[in-house]
Motif scaffolding. Structure first.
Motif, PDB file in Angstrom:
ATOM      1  N   VAL A 264      -1.563  -5.750 -11.623  1.00 53.12           N
ATOM      2  CA  VAL A 264      -1.724  -4.338 -11.266  1.00 53.12           C
ATOM      3  C   VAL A 264      -2.839  -4.150 -10.230  1.00 53.12           C
ATOM      4  O   VAL A 264      -2.644  -3.427  -9.232  1.00 53.12           O
ATOM      5  CB  VAL A 264      -1.952  -3.478 -12.524  1.00 53.12           C
ATOM      6  CG1 VAL A 264      -2.406  -2.065 -12.145  1.00 53.12           C
ATOM      7  CG2 VAL A 264      -0.663  -3.396 -13.350  1.00 53.12           C
ATOM      8  N   PRO A 265      -4.016  -4.776 -10.405  1.00 54.06           N
ATOM      9  CA  PRO A 265      -5.035  -4.661  -9.332  1.00 54.06           C
ATOM     10  C   PRO A 265      -4.552  -5.215  -8.000  1.00 54.06           C
ATOM     11  O   PRO A 265      -4.862  -4.654  -6.937  1.00 54.06           O
ATOM     12  CB  PRO A 265      -6.211  -5.483  -9.875  1.00 54.06           C
ATOM     13  CG  PRO A 265      -6.031  -5.459 -11.357  1.00 54.06           C
ATOM     14  CD  PRO A 265      -4.554  -5.493 -11.570  1.00 54.06           C
ATOM     15  N   ILE A 266      -3.779  -6.318  -8.046  1.00 57.22           N
ATOM     16  CA  ILE A 266      -3.236  -6.875  -6.800  1.00 57.22           C
ATOM     17  C   ILE A 266      -2.278  -5.882  -6.144  1.00 57.22           C
ATOM     18  O   ILE A 266      -2.318  -5.658  -4.928  1.00 57.22           O
ATOM     19  CB  ILE A 266      -2.522  -8.219  -7.079  1.00 57.22           C
ATOM     20  CG1 ILE A 266      -3.546  -9.283  -7.509  1.00 57.22           C
ATOM     21  CG2 ILE A 266      -1.735  -8.682  -5.860  1.00 57.22           C
ATOM     22  CD1 ILE A 266      -2.911 -10.624  -7.871  1.00 57.22           C
ATOM     23  N   ASN A 267      -1.412  -5.287  -6.964  1.00 55.45           N
ATOM     24  CA  ASN A 267      -0.420  -4.341  -6.421  1.00 55.45           C
ATOM     25  C   ASN A 267      -1.090  -3.093  -5.837  1.00 55.45           C
ATOM     26  O   ASN A 267      -0.715  -2.620  -4.756  1.00 55.45           O
ATOM     27  CB  ASN A 267       0.577  -3.934  -7.505  1.00 55.45           C
ATOM     28  CG  ASN A 267       1.461  -5.084  -7.953  1.00 55.45           C
ATOM     29  OD1 ASN A 267       1.694  -6.030  -7.197  1.00 55.45           O
ATOM     30  ND2 ASN A 267       1.958  -5.023  -9.180  1.00 55.45           N
ATOM     31  N   THR A 268      -2.063  -2.555  -6.541  1.00 50.92           N
ATOM     32  CA  THR A 268      -2.716  -1.332  -6.056  1.00 50.92           C
ATOM     33  C   THR A 268      -3.510  -1.581  -4.780  1.00 50.92           C
ATOM     34  O   THR A 268      -3.700  -0.660  -3.967  1.00 50.92           O
ATOM     35  CB  THR A 268      -3.641  -0.761  -7.137  1.00 50.92           C
ATOM     36  OG1 THR A 268      -4.556  -1.785  -7.571  1.00 50.92           O
ATOM     37  CG2 THR A 268      -2.845  -0.269  -8.331  1.00 50.92           C
TER      38      THR A 268
ATOM     39  N   ILE B 257      15.403  -6.528 -20.017  1.00 49.49           N
ATOM     40  CA  ILE B 257      14.883  -5.632 -18.968  1.00 49.49           C
ATOM     41  C   ILE B 257      13.379  -5.839 -18.809  1.00 49.49           C
ATOM     42  O   ILE B 257      12.860  -5.908 -17.686  1.00 49.49           O
ATOM     43  CB  ILE B 257      15.195  -4.164 -19.313  1.00 49.49           C
ATOM     44  CG1 ILE B 257      16.699  -3.903 -19.254  1.00 49.49           C
ATOM     45  CG2 ILE B 257      14.468  -3.212 -18.365  1.00 49.49           C
ATOM     46  CD1 ILE B 257      17.125  -2.532 -19.736  1.00 49.49           C
ATOM     47  N   GLY B 258      12.678  -5.943 -19.935  1.00 46.30           N
ATOM     48  CA  GLY B 258      11.233  -6.181 -19.874  1.00 46.30           C
ATOM     49  C   GLY B 258      10.902  -7.489 -19.193  1.00 46.30           C
ATOM     50  O   GLY B 258       9.954  -7.566 -18.385  1.00 46.30           O
ATOM     51  N   LEU B 259      11.669  -8.558 -19.485  1.00 44.41           N
ATOM     52  CA  LEU B 259      11.433  -9.854 -18.854  1.00 44.41           C
ATOM     53  C   LEU B 259      11.686  -9.774 -17.353  1.00 44.41           C
ATOM     54  O   LEU B 259      10.967 -10.370 -16.550  1.00 44.41           O
ATOM     55  CB  LEU B 259      12.344 -10.915 -19.481  1.00 44.41           C
ATOM     56  CG  LEU B 259      11.946 -11.406 -20.879  1.00 44.41           C
ATOM     57  CD1 LEU B 259      13.061 -12.221 -21.496  1.00 44.41           C
ATOM     58  CD2 LEU B 259      10.664 -12.230 -20.802  1.00 44.41           C
ATOM     59  N   THR B 260      12.715  -9.041 -16.963  1.00 48.30           N
ATOM     60  CA  THR B 260      13.037  -8.902 -15.544  1.00 48.30           C
ATOM     61  C   THR B 260      11.890  -8.260 -14.771  1.00 48.30           C
ATOM     62  O   THR B 260      11.542  -8.686 -13.666  1.00 48.30           O
ATOM     63  CB  THR B 260      14.316  -8.057 -15.358  1.00 48.30           C
ATOM     64  OG1 THR B 260      15.397  -8.695 -16.036  1.00 48.30           O
ATOM     65  CG2 THR B 260      14.653  -7.889 -13.893  1.00 48.30           C
ATOM     66  N   TYR B 261      11.264  -7.248 -15.365  1.00 51.02           N
ATOM     67  CA  TYR B 261      10.248  -6.462 -14.650  1.00 51.02           C
ATOM     68  C   TYR B 261       8.818  -6.885 -14.958  1.00 51.02           C
ATOM     69  O   TYR B 261       7.892  -6.279 -14.429  1.00 51.02           O
ATOM     70  CB  TYR B 261      10.416  -4.978 -14.990  1.00 51.02           C
ATOM     71  CG  TYR B 261      11.505  -4.316 -14.200  1.00 51.02           C
ATOM     72  CD1 TYR B 261      11.289  -3.899 -12.889  1.00 51.02           C
ATOM     73  CD2 TYR B 261      12.766  -4.117 -14.746  1.00 51.02           C
ATOM     74  CE1 TYR B 261      12.285  -3.297 -12.155  1.00 51.02           C
ATOM     75  CE2 TYR B 261      13.768  -3.524 -14.017  1.00 51.02           C
ATOM     76  CZ  TYR B 261      13.532  -3.116 -12.719  1.00 51.02           C
ATOM     77  OH  TYR B 261      14.533  -2.531 -11.989  1.00 51.02           O
ATOM     78  N   THR B 262       8.636  -7.886 -15.782  1.00 52.40           N
ATOM     79  CA  THR B 262       7.273  -8.226 -16.190  1.00 52.40           C
ATOM     80  C   THR B 262       6.394  -8.666 -15.025  1.00 52.40           C
ATOM     81  O   THR B 262       5.166  -8.523 -15.068  1.00 52.40           O
ATOM     82  CB  THR B 262       7.308  -9.314 -17.281  1.00 52.40           C
ATOM     83  OG1 THR B 262       6.000  -9.499 -17.805  1.00 52.40           O
ATOM     84  CG2 THR B 262       7.799 -10.629 -16.731  1.00 52.40           C
ATOM     85  N   ILE B 263       7.005  -9.176 -13.955  1.00 48.65           N
ATOM     86  CA  ILE B 263       6.265  -9.537 -12.735  1.00 48.65           C
ATOM     87  C   ILE B 263       6.431  -8.458 -11.670  1.00 48.65           C
ATOM     88  O   ILE B 263       5.471  -8.066 -11.007  1.00 48.65           O
ATOM     89  CB  ILE B 263       6.750 -10.894 -12.184  1.00 48.65           C
ATOM     90  CG1 ILE B 263       6.553 -11.991 -13.227  1.00 48.65           C
ATOM     91  CG2 ILE B 263       6.015 -11.244 -10.894  1.00 48.65           C
ATOM     92  CD1 ILE B 263       5.116 -12.238 -13.617  1.00 48.65           C
ATOM     93  N   ILE B 264       7.635  -7.946 -11.523  1.00 51.88           N
ATOM     94  CA  ILE B 264       7.927  -6.943 -10.490  1.00 51.88           C
ATOM     95  C   ILE B 264       7.100  -5.686 -10.710  1.00 51.88           C
ATOM     96  O   ILE B 264       6.519  -5.126  -9.780  1.00 51.88           O
ATOM     97  CB  ILE B 264       9.431  -6.601 -10.489  1.00 51.88           C
ATOM     98  CG1 ILE B 264      10.255  -7.858 -10.243  1.00 51.88           C
ATOM     99  CG2 ILE B 264       9.749  -5.527  -9.459  1.00 51.88           C
ATOM    100  CD1 ILE B 264      11.732  -7.673 -10.503  1.00 51.88           C
ATOM    101  N   SER B 265       7.074  -5.222 -11.968  1.00 49.59           N
ATOM    102  CA  SER B 265       6.330  -4.011 -12.312  1.00 49.59           C
ATOM    103  C   SER B 265       5.740  -4.197 -13.708  1.00 49.59           C
ATOM    104  O   SER B 265       6.349  -3.796 -14.712  1.00 49.59           O
ATOM    105  CB  SER B 265       7.259  -2.795 -12.262  1.00 49.59           C
ATOM    106  OG  SER B 265       6.530  -1.614 -12.470  1.00 49.59           O
ATOM    107  N   PRO B 266       4.583  -4.830 -13.830  1.00 47.03           N
ATOM    108  CA  PRO B 266       4.031  -5.234 -15.129  1.00 47.03           C
ATOM    109  C   PRO B 266       3.857  -4.097 -16.128  1.00 47.03           C
ATOM    110  O   PRO B 266       3.829  -4.340 -17.337  1.00 47.03           O
ATOM    111  CB  PRO B 266       2.668  -5.841 -14.753  1.00 47.03           C
ATOM    112  CG  PRO B 266       2.779  -6.201 -13.315  1.00 47.03           C
ATOM    113  CD  PRO B 266       3.695  -5.199 -12.708  1.00 47.03           C
TER     114      PRO B 266
END
Length: 844
Positions: free
Chosen positions: A148-152, A640-649
């Protein structure tokens, strides 16, 4: 600008060829009012405030429902704690503490080992939810802290994502493409941790299943030694001959039950049950009439009141056999139809008595024919071996060298789980075609599900809906808030109903695949229902509003899959925040309160329960649970959670929410509400399948990250993450190899039982026990049917006692039961209610 190619710049027409056009046409797309992008994209860039506002209604409703549950829990005990009061004394559990919230801590602190007493399927489901909850707590927290800090910080002066997308991978700009190194490392860690978890759980399943099935109590049960064998040659349809052939199996054979023709006794038993019901209903009608007419005058002459005997139109029974599939249909038509063909009413009590006499003679005749072996035998037998190891040995070997003979076996069959009609079907080309047709129909249902969904979607588009249906123009007279409420709530409601209908449809179709037991149906359903939910509730919503678009894309050019996922998945992250949160809150509130049953029990059921037997059956029949359609629901959320755990934690927060609420509900309801007997027990075979279904989420994650790395370009237009894409491609191949290896290594342990004890297992006192009456155990249930004693409620004028004496004068009518229930009258004897204190001695 963003590091990813914008979705609108991806030309899908250039990525596909034309030979799939037969499955997808512009007219079909226009008819469904669909687009190339998925519905979930509409939530892209939504602000946190918008998400919060949209969840407020669901949260408020959930809190109200939970508060009502806490208040009513100790008032309506038959609804919220039936296992503490409405089961036999030796099967009851201690009631939950009576305080408003005193049930919460004891429920959450219950060790999952407690649920072993409810069967391996139940235990492993609780373990499954607990395991996934722990996984997302650990991995989700780690990814949120790191990514999340990396994304922001990934935005720049040229590009900045909007809304909640700033917390996801979508916020990485081309000038900071190097930040994707963090996503690469966390992807590897997440995938690695996932595989460690899967391997650990697979090993645990083997150990726990072996311990349970090898426990002293389970080994001594009848079920553990039962083997169902089909397609027995005609010359072996003899007990002694078949025992001799099977004597080669270590331990030998103890009992054999042939499947005899039960069609005639089926009809007689159904008529007997119907007649007993009509007799009890008729007598209670007479008691009510008597009280209403006589009042409290005990001394009015009884014979004068015989004219009050109820008249009715007898129900019409039609028994027919379809020309295909050896299917018999028994259709009951309401007797009211006799009015339209000018038939007269008959005395309800006299008709019922005569019907019981006739049915009893027919049943006794069929039982005599069974005992003298004069009934036709089908080529299916139940064999009880002397040892559990003998039954499993016979299950694992080829019992005949002739093709098509004794080629299908089912181990550990519960007598109440047998699909009797499917046992009578011969192994013919007709049955094979029927199975393929059902499979094809299931595929078509998944493909064409978009049609009703598209129509439901019109409800959320008021202008379009009123244009198509002008008579709905009055909707515009409603306040805007009301219109918005309807357009947001009604589609969700209709979609939930439609999904439930699809679940019922899949269950109905699976039965016609010829499955021999309910356990086999649950195993097959798990695969199909997960496929349906994953495709329709995730892929179609995320990538395209039509499954035909996805199918065409995959078949035409499989290498475009990473591109398709990388350009679609990040845009749908915010949608799944809301999707999972709303599902979590609605599930929690609706399932705890059970408002439909609460209303029905206090209104409709009081009118519906016409006899003490009917009321007792309803109140003592605990809610069953079908695990084949329960596991897939939460497998999809986890995928769904596994799919997005990296894309949108941030997705992990919502997945943890739903898993926590689901775990709380099932820990409570499995202990106090649901039936403790699972007749369709698969002995843990659903759990490994649920674990392997999670690979769907891992594959989506890996393919998406491959697309992200190959599509990401820096400010100079170069693609610096290509090497990461190739490494992730290698990881994908290794995941496929690992998935295949895991299945090949472990799947035999879930169908068979290791005989050699090369490990030490503690003895498990839990297991399945059945009656020791072996002689009747695996016969068709109707050969064991005994006409019950008529049960009448007692009344103040003792009319029931007088009627009992009259009925007992009839041959074939057993002694009448009076104690155990009472009929109470109110307001001049015009209203009445049946009160049941206990069941009759022969109640089952």
């Amino acid at each position: 600008m963003s590091t990813l190619i914008p979705i609108e710049d991806v030309n899908y027409k250039d990525l596909t060829y034309t030979y799939m056009g037969v499955f997808y046409s512009p007219k079909f797309q226009q008819f469904l009012n669909t687009t190339q992008t998925g519905l979930a994209h509409s939530s892209s860039g939504a602000e946190l405030s918008l998400l919060t506002r949209s969840l407020c209604t669901s949260l408020s409703l959930c809190i109200i429902q939970l508060a009502m549950f806490c208040f009513f829990r100790n008032i309506f005990k038959s609804l919220y704690q039936p296992r503490s009061y409405f089961v036999p004394q030796d099967e009851r559990v201690e009631p939950a503490e009576s305080g408003f919230l005193n049930w919460v801590i004891p429920t959450l602190s219950t060790n999952i080992d407690y649920y072993l007493c409810l069967g391996l399927d139940t235990y492993f489901f609780v373990r499954y939810i607990s395991m996934m909850l722990l996984f997302f707590l650990v991995v989700g927290a780690l990814n949120i802290v790191v990514l999340v800090p990396i994304n922001t910080s990934g935005s720049s002066s040229e590009f900045k994502a909007s809304g909640l997308d700033r917390l996801s991978l979508s916020n990485i700009s081309s000038s900071k493409v190097h930040l994707l190194n963090g996503h690469f490392i966390m992807s590897l860690m997440t995938i690695g941790f996932f595989h460690l978890m899967i391997v650990y759980e697979m090993e645990s399943v083997i150990k726990i299943r072996k311990s349970y099935l090898s426990s002293k109590r389970h080994r001594s049960s009848v079920v553990s030694k039962i083997l169902l064998i089909t397609h027995i040659p005609t010359e072996l349809l003899d007990i002694e001959r078949l025992k001799s052939e099977l004597s080669i199996i270590p331990g030998g054979v103890k009992n054999i039950w042939f499947l005899s023709d039960y069609k005639k006794i089926n009809v007689s038993v159904r008529e007997a049950k119907e007649a007993v019901y009509e007799l009890e209903v008729g007598e209670i009608k007479f008691i009510k009439k008597y009280h209403k007419k006589v009042g409290n005058n005990r001394y009015k002459h009884y014979t004068v009141m015989r004219q009050l005997k109820p008249k009715f139109y007898p129900p019409i029974s039609i028994n027919t056999k379809l020309p295909f599939g050896n299917i018999s249909l028994n259709i009951n038509i309401p007797g009211l139809l006799r009015f339209f063909i000018f038939q007269k009413k008959v005395d309800q009590i006299d008709w019922s008595v005569e019907r019981i006499k006739k049915a009893k003679k027919a049943i006794e005749k069929e039982k005599v024919l069974l005992a003298s072996e004069q009934l036709k035998k089908f080529n299916t037998v139940f064999v009880q071996f002397n040892t559990q190891s003998g039954a499993y040995t016979a299950h694992q070997v080829l019992l005949s060298q002739s093709q098509g003979c004794m080629d299908k076996t089912v181990i550990e069959v519960h007598p109440r789980d047998v699909q009797w009609n499917n046992l009578t079907k011969e192994n013919s080309a007709t049955l094979l075609v029927q199975r393929y047709l059902v499979t094809l129909l299931c595929i078509c249902l998944i493909m064409l599900y978009i049609i009703p969904v598209s129509f439901i979607g019109l409800i959320s588009q008021v202008p379009l809906l009123t244009k198509l249906l002008p008579f709905l123009g009055w909707v515009y007279s409603l306040p805007e808030e009301v219109r918005n409420c309807f357009s947001s709530i009604l589609p969700s409601l209709f979609l939930s109903i439609l999904t439930s209908v699809m679940m019922i449809t899949f269950r109905f179709l699976t039965y016609y695949k010829g499955k021999l037991t309910g356990a086999e149906i649950e195993i097959d359903l798990q695969r199909w229902y997960f496929s349906f939910l994953f495709i329709q509730q995730f892929l179609v919503v995320t990538i395209s509003s039509s499954i035909t678009v996805i199918f065409k894309q995959i078949v035409d050019q499989p290498t475009s899959i990473p591109v398709m996922l990388a350009t679609n998945l990040p845009k749908a992250a915010t949608f799944f925040y809301k999707f999972i949160a709303v599902r979590a809150l609605s599930f929690c509130g609706n399932n705890f309160l059970r408002i439909d049953q609460l209303i029905l029990r206090n209104t409709f059921y009081k009118l519906w329960d016409k006899t003490p037997r009917q009321k007792l059956v309803r109140e003592t029949t605990l809610l069953p649970i079908k695990w084949g359609t329960t596991y897939p629901i939460y497998s999809v959320y986890a995928a769904i959670g596994l799919t997005y755990t990296i894309i949108s934690p941030l997705i992990s927060v919502f997945v943890v929410l739903i898993l926590f609420l689901v775990l709380t509900y099932y820990k409570y309801s499995l202990r106090y509400i649901y039936s403790h007997i699972n007749e369709s027990e698969t002995y843990g075979r659903l759990y490994p399948s649920a674990l392997l279904h999670l690979y769907a989420g891992i594959y989506c994650l890996e393919c998406c990250m491959i697309g992200v790395f190959f599509l990401s370009k820096d400010a100079s237009g170069n693609f610096p993450m290509n090497s990461h894409g190739w490494i992730m491609s290698l990881i994908l191949l290794m995941t496929v190899f690992g998935n295949t290896t895991l299945y090949n290594r472990y799947h035999r342990y879930f169908s068979y039982l290791p005989i050699i004890n090369d490990r030490e297992y503690p003895d498990d006192p839990l297991g399945t026990d059945l009656s020791s009456n072996y002689q009747m155990l695996y016969l068709h249930p109707n050969f064991k049917y005994e006409i019950p004693r008529v049960w009448l409620p007692s009344d103040d004028l003792e009319v029931a006692h007088t009627e009992a004496r009259h009925l007992e004068d009839n041959e074939g009518i057993e002694s009448i039961v009076i104690p155990g229930s009472t009929i109470k009258f109110g307001w001049r004897n015009r209203f009445s209610e049946i009160v049941v204190r206990q069941g009759p001695p022969d109640f089952k």
